[in-house]
Design a protein around this motif. Structure first.
Motif, PDB file in Angstrom:
ATOM      1  N   PRO A   4      -5.680   8.151   8.030  1.00 15.03           N
ATOM      2  CA  PRO A   4      -5.036   9.028   7.021  1.00 15.03           C
ATOM      3  C   PRO A   4      -5.815   9.101   5.596  1.00 15.03           C
ATOM      4  O   PRO A   4      -6.248   8.202   5.381  1.00 15.03           O
ATOM      5  CB  PRO A   4      -3.409   8.896   6.684  1.00 15.03           C
ATOM      6  N   GLY A   5      -6.033  10.248   5.092  1.00 12.26           N
ATOM      7  CA  GLY A   5      -7.017  10.644   4.124  1.00 12.26           C
ATOM      8  C   GLY A   5      -6.714  12.072   3.709  1.00 12.26           C
ATOM      9  O   GLY A   5      -6.216  12.933   4.434  1.00 12.26           O
ATOM     10  N   ASN A   6      -7.745  12.413   2.494  1.00 19.07           N
ATOM     11  CA  ASN A   6      -7.571  13.705   1.843  1.00 19.07           C
ATOM     12  C   ASN A   6      -8.801  14.435   2.610  1.00 19.07           C
ATOM     13  O   ASN A   6      -8.937  15.700   1.923  1.00 19.07           O
ATOM     14  CB  ASN A   6      -7.630  13.864   0.415  1.00 19.07           C
ATOM     15  N   THR A   7      -9.543  14.039   3.431  1.00 18.52           N
ATOM     16  CA  THR A   7     -10.622  14.914   3.904  1.00 18.52           C
ATOM     17  C   THR A   7     -10.803  15.024   5.300  1.00 18.52           C
ATOM     18  O   THR A   7     -11.597  15.700   5.957  1.00 18.52           O
ATOM     19  CB  THR A   7     -12.231  14.361   3.484  1.00 18.52           C
ATOM     20  N   VAL A   8      -9.936  14.394   6.057  1.00 19.81           N
ATOM     21  CA  VAL A   8      -9.955  14.320   7.673  1.00 19.81           C
ATOM     22  C   VAL A   8      -9.015  15.431   8.160  1.00 19.81           C
ATOM     23  O   VAL A   8      -8.427  15.843   7.806  1.00 19.81           O
ATOM     24  CB  VAL A   8      -9.238  12.926   8.225  1.00 19.81           C
ATOM     25  N   LYS A   9      -9.836  15.623   9.326  1.00 21.00           N
ATOM     26  CA  LYS A   9      -9.010  16.807  10.402  1.00 21.00           C
ATOM     27  C   LYS A   9      -8.306  15.727  11.252  1.00 21.00           C
ATOM     28  O   LYS A   9      -8.513  14.937  11.981  1.00 21.00           O
ATOM     29  CB  LYS A   9     -10.113  17.438  11.038  1.00 21.00           C
ATOM     30  N   TYR A  10      -6.842  16.551  11.360  1.00 20.72           N
ATOM     31  CA  TYR A  10      -6.110  15.859  12.392  1.00 20.72           C
ATOM     32  C   TYR A  10      -6.022  16.472  13.943  1.00 20.72           C
ATOM     33  O   TYR A  10      -6.436  17.736  13.929  1.00 20.72           O
ATOM     34  CB  TYR A  10      -4.772  15.885  11.725  1.00 20.72           C
ATOM     35  N   PRO A  11      -5.625  15.724  14.899  1.00 14.08           N
ATOM     36  CA  PRO A  11      -5.695  16.418  16.248  1.00 14.08           C
ATOM     37  C   PRO A  11      -4.864  17.747  16.165  1.00 14.08           C
ATOM     38  O   PRO A  11      -3.812  17.747  15.448  1.00 14.08           O
ATOM     39  CB  PRO A  11      -5.184  15.267  17.039  1.00 14.08           C
ATOM     40  N   GLU A  12      -5.455  18.443  16.842  1.00 15.23           N
ATOM     41  CA  GLU A  12      -4.537  19.844  17.272  1.00 15.23           C
ATOM     42  C   GLU A  12      -3.732  19.896  18.317  1.00 15.23           C
ATOM     43  O   GLU A  12      -3.874  20.801  19.334  1.00 15.23           O
ATOM     44  CB  GLU A  12      -5.604  21.224  17.142  1.00 15.23           C
ATOM     45  N   LEU A  24      -7.508   5.302  -7.385  1.00 17.41           N
ATOM     46  CA  LEU A  24      -7.687   5.275  -5.989  1.00 17.41           C
ATOM     47  C   LEU A  24      -7.794   6.554  -5.416  1.00 17.41           C
ATOM     48  O   LEU A  24      -7.243   7.484  -5.659  1.00 17.41           O
ATOM     49  CB  LEU A  24      -6.530   4.544  -5.425  1.00 17.41           C
ATOM     50  N   ASN A  25      -8.868   6.882  -4.396  1.00 11.24           N
ATOM     51  CA  ASN A  25      -9.077   7.824  -3.516  1.00 11.24           C
ATOM     52  C   ASN A  25      -9.259   7.468  -2.107  1.00 11.24           C
ATOM     53  O   ASN A  25     -10.379   6.513  -2.005  1.00 11.24           O
ATOM     54  CB  ASN A  25     -10.345   8.554  -4.386  1.00 11.24           C
ATOM     55  N   LEU A  26      -8.620   8.113  -1.455  1.00  8.96           N
ATOM     56  CA  LEU A  26      -8.764   7.541   0.072  1.00  8.96           C
ATOM     57  C   LEU A  26      -9.109   8.880   0.875  1.00  8.96           C
ATOM     58  O   LEU A  26      -8.449   9.700   1.079  1.00  8.96           O
ATOM     59  CB  LEU A  26      -7.515   7.102   0.689  1.00  8.96           C
ATOM     60  N   PRO A  27     -10.516   9.099   1.240  1.00  7.75           N
ATOM     61  CA  PRO A  27     -10.729  10.267   1.761  1.00  7.75           C
ATOM     62  C   PRO A  27     -10.413  10.104   3.462  1.00  7.75           C
ATOM     63  O   PRO A  27     -10.320  11.357   3.868  1.00  7.75           O
ATOM     64  CB  PRO A  27     -12.391  10.410   1.641  1.00  7.75           C
ATOM     65  N   GLY A  28     -10.159   8.990   3.932  1.00  5.27           N
ATOM     66  CA  GLY A  28      -9.833   8.974   5.284  1.00  5.27           C
ATOM     67  C   GLY A  28     -11.160   8.781   6.014  1.00  5.27           C
ATOM     68  O   GLY A  28     -12.156   8.849   5.436  1.00  5.27           O
ATOM     69  N   CYS A  29     -11.246   8.400   7.344  1.00  6.83           N
ATOM     70  CA  CYS A  29     -12.213   8.321   8.326  1.00  6.83           C
ATOM     71  C   CYS A  29     -11.686   8.450   9.614  1.00  6.83           C
ATOM     72  O   CYS A  29     -10.748   8.636   9.951  1.00  6.83           O
ATOM     73  CB  CYS A  29     -12.959   6.998   8.026  1.00  6.83           C
ATOM     74  N   TYR A  30     -12.602   8.049  10.557  1.00  4.94           N
ATOM     75  CA  TYR A  30     -12.245   8.383  12.020  1.00  4.94           C
ATOM     76  C   TYR A  30     -12.551   6.994  12.780  1.00  4.94           C
ATOM     77  O   TYR A  30     -13.620   6.332  12.521  1.00  4.94           O
ATOM     78  CB  TYR A  30     -13.032   9.590  12.662  1.00  4.94           C
ATOM     79  N   ARG A  31     -11.825   6.569  13.719  1.00  8.82           N
ATOM     80  CA  ARG A  31     -12.064   5.370  14.466  1.00  8.82           C
ATOM     81  C   ARG A  31     -11.722   5.615  16.025  1.00  8.82           C
ATOM     82  O   ARG A  31     -10.846   6.222  16.283  1.00  8.82           O
ATOM     83  CB  ARG A  31     -11.022   4.274  14.126  1.00  8.82           C
ATOM     84  N   PRO A  32     -12.736   5.238  16.665  1.00  6.81           N
ATOM     85  CA  PRO A  32     -12.537   5.299  18.298  1.00  6.81           C
ATOM     86  C   PRO A  32     -11.254   4.832  18.970  1.00  6.81           C
ATOM     87  O   PRO A  32     -10.986   3.728  18.295  1.00  6.81           O
ATOM     88  CB  PRO A  32     -13.773   4.690  18.717  1.00  6.81           C
ATOM     89  N   ALA A  36      -4.404  -0.705   4.240  1.00  8.47           N
ATOM     90  CA  ALA A  36      -3.826  -1.296   5.297  1.00  8.47           C
ATOM     91  C   ALA A  36      -2.526  -0.611   5.542  1.00  8.47           C
ATOM     92  O   ALA A  36      -2.406  -0.715   7.106  1.00  8.47           O
ATOM     93  CB  ALA A  36      -3.251  -2.601   4.517  1.00  8.47           C
ATOM     94  N   TYR A  37      -1.928   0.213   5.042  1.00  7.07           N
ATOM     95  CA  TYR A  37      -0.861   0.992   5.264  1.00  7.07           C
ATOM     96  C   TYR A  37      -1.292   2.130   6.177  1.00  7.07           C
ATOM     97  O   TYR A  37      -0.892   2.269   7.378  1.00  7.07           O
ATOM     98  CB  TYR A  37      -0.195   1.854   4.252  1.00  7.07           C
ATOM     99  N   CYS A  38      -2.788   2.729   5.701  1.00  3.45           N
ATOM    100  CA  CYS A  38      -3.254   3.588   6.864  1.00  3.45           C
ATOM    101  C   CYS A  38      -3.698   3.156   8.340  1.00  3.45           C
ATOM    102  O   CYS A  38      -3.549   3.482   9.394  1.00  3.45           O
ATOM    103  CB  CYS A  38      -4.305   4.306   6.327  1.00  3.45           C
ATOM    104  N   GLY A  80       0.934  -1.088   0.092  1.00  4.50           N
ATOM    105  CA  GLY A  80       0.202  -0.050   0.019  1.00  4.50           C
ATOM    106  C   GLY A  80       0.815   1.378  -0.114  1.00  4.50           C
ATOM    107  O   GLY A  80       0.521   2.235  -0.649  1.00  4.50           O
ATOM    108  N   LEU A  81       2.049   1.243   0.746  1.00  2.21           N
ATOM    109  CA  LEU A  81       2.864   2.269   0.756  1.00  2.21           C
ATOM    110  C   LEU A  81       3.390   2.658  -0.695  1.00  2.21           C
ATOM    111  O   LEU A  81       3.620   3.866  -1.165  1.00  2.21           O
ATOM    112  CB  LEU A  81       4.069   2.167   1.925  1.00  2.21           C
ATOM    113  N   ALA A  82       3.873   1.894  -1.478  1.00  3.51           N
ATOM    114  CA  ALA A  82       4.304   1.837  -2.602  1.00  3.51           C
ATOM    115  C   ALA A  82       3.501   2.409  -3.600  1.00  3.51           C
ATOM    116  O   ALA A  82       3.718   3.031  -4.412  1.00  3.51           O
ATOM    117  CB  ALA A  82       4.794   0.488  -3.172  1.00  3.51           C
ATOM    118  N   LEU A  83       2.157   1.848  -3.511  1.00  5.50           N
ATOM    119  CA  LEU A  83       1.016   2.502  -4.424  1.00  5.50           C
ATOM    120  C   LEU A  83       0.686   3.895  -4.000  1.00  5.50           C
ATOM    121  O   LEU A  83       0.552   4.828  -4.988  1.00  5.50           O
ATOM    122  CB  LEU A  83      -0.336   1.437  -4.128  1.00  5.50           C
ATOM    123  N   LEU A  84       0.876   4.247  -2.744  1.00 10.97           N
ATOM    124  CA  LEU A  84       0.639   5.702  -2.219  1.00 10.97           C
ATOM    125  C   LEU A  84       1.644   6.747  -2.983  1.00 10.97           C
ATOM    126  O   LEU A  84       1.523   7.624  -3.192  1.00 10.97           O
ATOM    127  CB  LEU A  84       0.481   5.957  -0.833  1.00 10.97           C
TER     128      LEU A  84
END
Length: 729
Positions: free
Chosen positions: A615-623, A651-659, A547-549, A460-464
């Motif tokens: 990780p993805g292109n629409t998520v917010k990261y912790p501040e 391929l498009n990875l928007p990202g998501c959130y996980r508890p 899998a990489y994310c 997955g890293l190689a593909l990204l």
């Protein structure tokens, strides 16, 4: 050189002997002696990195834990899906478990006699049943001729095909037998055409005969046999809007001959054009938008709209493997089956499914066939629509952990009169802690593959990084040993010959064969490797970056807990809507809240509400420092400017959130001696004195722990056990 020595195979590859005392293959397009030491050190570093643990050793509770083993028997791991309404899909789980288990006498089968249950997504699976519906990897369509025709006729057909090719004649004909049922006849026609596109089947009711298709013979004189086969599969599928492209052809006269043949034989169905791409010309064939529609009678149109729901109980089978067999037996495509989530292989599992174009009666008629393969279908009824992936609340688990012993166990413990009492105390403390505090919601090792020497997150890293050639090389990294699959992979890395490797690759390895077929057609350079990835279904391609994310997410959780502790901190992301149990992959940014300094001081939120982004292109990261860590971690892998889009591979990875934390619900547990006795059953915070029925004086039998609990979708039971036991179960 201290780190390793070299053994040359040819100018394309060499073997590196590592500290693990084994030879590993490293394939390169070219290699010089001056680069050997540098390349070996890089390769050994890559091996060292790939052997890192997938799941960090960071826990939420501080109890001591204990040792034990799971999946000694198939019946030790039972998974029952919980539907969207919160109901177990099999309300008679205990009765069904007993019936399904007895069909193969799995109580006699140990885990050592079973195949590895999880391979990386590049092999056979994505996530297991253990993790619910976090991903799906559909398998390519397949038909089992030995099921549809019977073993003897199937072998006779294979021999007939060999005879056709050897004797170079189109006058031969073979009878496949008499088939009174029209559904069976339809299955035979589809299966034979799929397996042997160059054959044509003719029905002289009720007999079916097969002979070589003269159109195939003529086309195979103009293009390669592989291209001719693929073209006839394309024609047979008749998917509107689809197209097929032959290999590059710079000979204009030859292209004209191909155009004329296709127009003469298939002109009412397709249109052809020559296209120039990167100075190479190739013929593309498209199905006509206004092509002659397939005629269907009223009964066939009605059958197309039939959906049948059922509960599948399977044993020692992957979900996609079970679907592939059922599809072949029923004469439909694997894509006609829908389900809410993938389930574990080394387990007894119950899950809802819906199949299209199969009536309840037809499904019941096939029940006995399915049972011979370790599958049982029940609760069969007509429905109006298919299932959607992720349409479940979670899974219920009935687990058995055997041979319990404390950490640092030695033989002297086994004769201690107090050993069972002490161990009971350890177990109760551990289970009660996890019941009260939950567990760190890691992705389990199944997410990354536990068999491949190079795991799926590396691919997955190689593909990204859009290194499609490197990703292909990693995909074909062989296992140790000389099994046919590893031999075929090793041959490809050593020779770069996709055609020869395809001949060596077992027919059951559909993904590897799809890749090799594309590499043979388009070459092993960047363009060819991109086409190889595009030959896989989208959900298979996207699994590798996911899998990489997932690995990054696991590491981020460990960093967050280690650096910021077990309290909610300023800059953390939290989920504010309590009524939604699982916010993962919602992508709904307004519902994600950044904790303020005042909220931290007032302890407004609990750790159970904290989320970390995939990780993805629409998520917010912790501040806070966790957000900084994400940036540094991605930068270390060369992804500091990554858009998490790979246009060339769609391929498009928007990202998501996980508890950050997960909690087992309705948890019950029971301890009992392995030698017999009911033992002590405990639920919630019930107290016991640690004495167990069936325990004998002096040396005592090992203890067995039975656990029953529910988990939300996308949570791993093995990770819950890991938090309880404080070790990998």
């Amino acid at each position: 050189m201290s780190s390793g020595v070299f053994k040359f195979l040819d100018t394309r590859c060499f073997l590196c002997y590592s500290a693990e005392s084994r030879w590993d293959t490293l394939a390169l397009l070219s290699i010089t002696r001056q680069k050997q030491e540098k390349l070996c050190s890089i390769y050994l570093k890559m091996k060292e990195d790939s052997d890192e643990t997938n799941v960090p050793e960071c826990f939420i509770s501080d109890h001591e834990g204990f040792l034990g083993s799971i999946k000694n028997f198939i019946k030790d791991f039972v998974v029952t899906e919980i539907d969207i309404n919160g109901q177990y899909v099999n309300t008679a789980a205990e009765t069904q478990t007993s019936a399904c288990a007895s069909s193969h006498k799995h109580s006699e089968t140990t885990a050592d006699s079973l195949e590895n249950s999880h391979q990386s997504a590049s092999q056979e699976t994505g996530d297991s049943a253990d993790c619910g519906a976090d991903a799906t990897i559909p398998s390519p369509c397949s038909f089992d001729l030995s099921v549809i025709l019977g073993q003897a006729v199937s072998e006779e057909l294979e021999q007939f095909v060999l005879t056709l090719k050897d004797e170079n004649t189109s006058k031969q004909e073979l009878s496949l037998g008499h088939f009174s049922d029209k559904h069976h006849r339809a299955n035979v026609h589809r299966a034979v055409r799929h397996r042997f596109p160059f054959l044509m089947t003719v029905t002289i009711q009720p007999e079916i005969r097969v002979r070589e298709d003269p159109d195939y013979r003529e086309l195979s004189q103009l293009v390669s046999e592989d291209e001719a086969e693929d073209f006839f599969r394309f024609i047979d599928a008749k998917v509107r809007g689809s197209s097929y492209t032959f290999g590059p052809d710079d000979n204009k006269e030859h292209r004209t001959a191909v155009h004329h043949f296709l127009s003469r034989r298939f002109g009412k169905l397709v249109e052809t054009k020559s296209f120039v791409d990167q100075a190479k010309t190739a013929i593309t064939v498209r199905l006509r938008e206004q092509g002659r529609p397939k005629k269907r009678n009223a009964e066939e149109r009605k059958e197309e709209e039939v959906y049948t729901a059922f509960v599948l109980c399977k044993e020692n089978l992957e979900t996609l493997e079970a679907i592939s067999y059922m599809a072949a037996a029923l004469g439909v495509l694997p894509s006609d089956f829908t389900y809410a989530g993938i389930k574990d292989k080394r387990a007894i599992t119950y899950q809802s499914m819906v199949v299209k174009k199969v009536s309840p009666q037809r499904l019941r008629e096939k029940s006995s066939e399915f049972e011979s393969r370790g599958m049982r279908v029940s609760q069969i009824l007509p429905v109006s629509e298919p299932l959607r992936l992720g349409r479940l609340q979670g899974n219920h688990f009935d687990l058995v952990v055997r041979d319990l012993r404390p950490h640092g166990f030695s033989d002297t413990h086994s004769s201690s009169k107090n050993s069972h009492s002490q161990l009971t105390t350890l177990v109760k403390e551990a289970v009660e802690n996890v019941k009260a505090r939950g567990f760190v919601n890691y992705y389990g090792p199944q997410r990354f593959g536990t068999v491949q020497s190079v795991q799926s997150d590396r691919v997955g890293l190689a593909l990204l990084k859009e290194d499609v050639v490197g990703a292909v090389r990693l995909f074909f990294t062989p296992e140790e040993g000389d099994d046919p699959q590893s031999q075929a992979k090793r041959h490809f890395l050593q020779t770069d010959n996709a055609k020869e490797s395809l001949a060596l690759m077992p027919s059951s390895k559909a993904r590897e064969r799809l890749m090799l077929r594309a590499l043979n057609r388009y070459g092993t350079g960047p363009d060819g490797c991109a086409q190889a990835w595009l030959s896989l279904p989208h959900s298979t391609r996207v699994f590798y970056p996911h899998a990489y994310c997932s690995r990054v997410w696991n590491e981020a959780v460990a960093h967050r807990l280690t650096s910021l502790g077990h309290r909610v901190r300023r800059g953390d992301l939290v989920w504010r809507q309590e009524e939604s149990k699982n916010p993962e992959c919602t992508g709904d940014l307004p519902q994600i809240h950044v904790v303020t300094e005042q909220e931290e001081q007032e302890e407004v939120f609990s750790l159970r509400q904290v989320l970390l982004p995939m990780p993805g292109n629409t998520v917010k990261y912790p501040e806070n420092s966790t957000g900084t860590w994400f940036k540094e971690r991605l930068s270390r892998d060369g992804l500091n400017n990554c858009r998490f889009r790979v246009g060339s591979l769609k391929l498009n990875l928007p990202g998501c959130y996980r508890p950050l934390l997960a909690t087992p619900h309705n948890l019950r547990y029971q301890l009992s001696p392995a030698g017999g006795g009911r033992g002590e059953e405990m639920e919630g915070s019930s107290q016991g004195d640690g004495q167990l029925n069936g325990a004998s004086e002096g040396k005592q039998d090992p203890l067995t722990l039975t656990l029953n609990f529910d988990l939300d979708s996308s949570c791993y039971a093995t990770i819950c056990l890991r938090e309880i036991m404080k070790c990998d179960p």
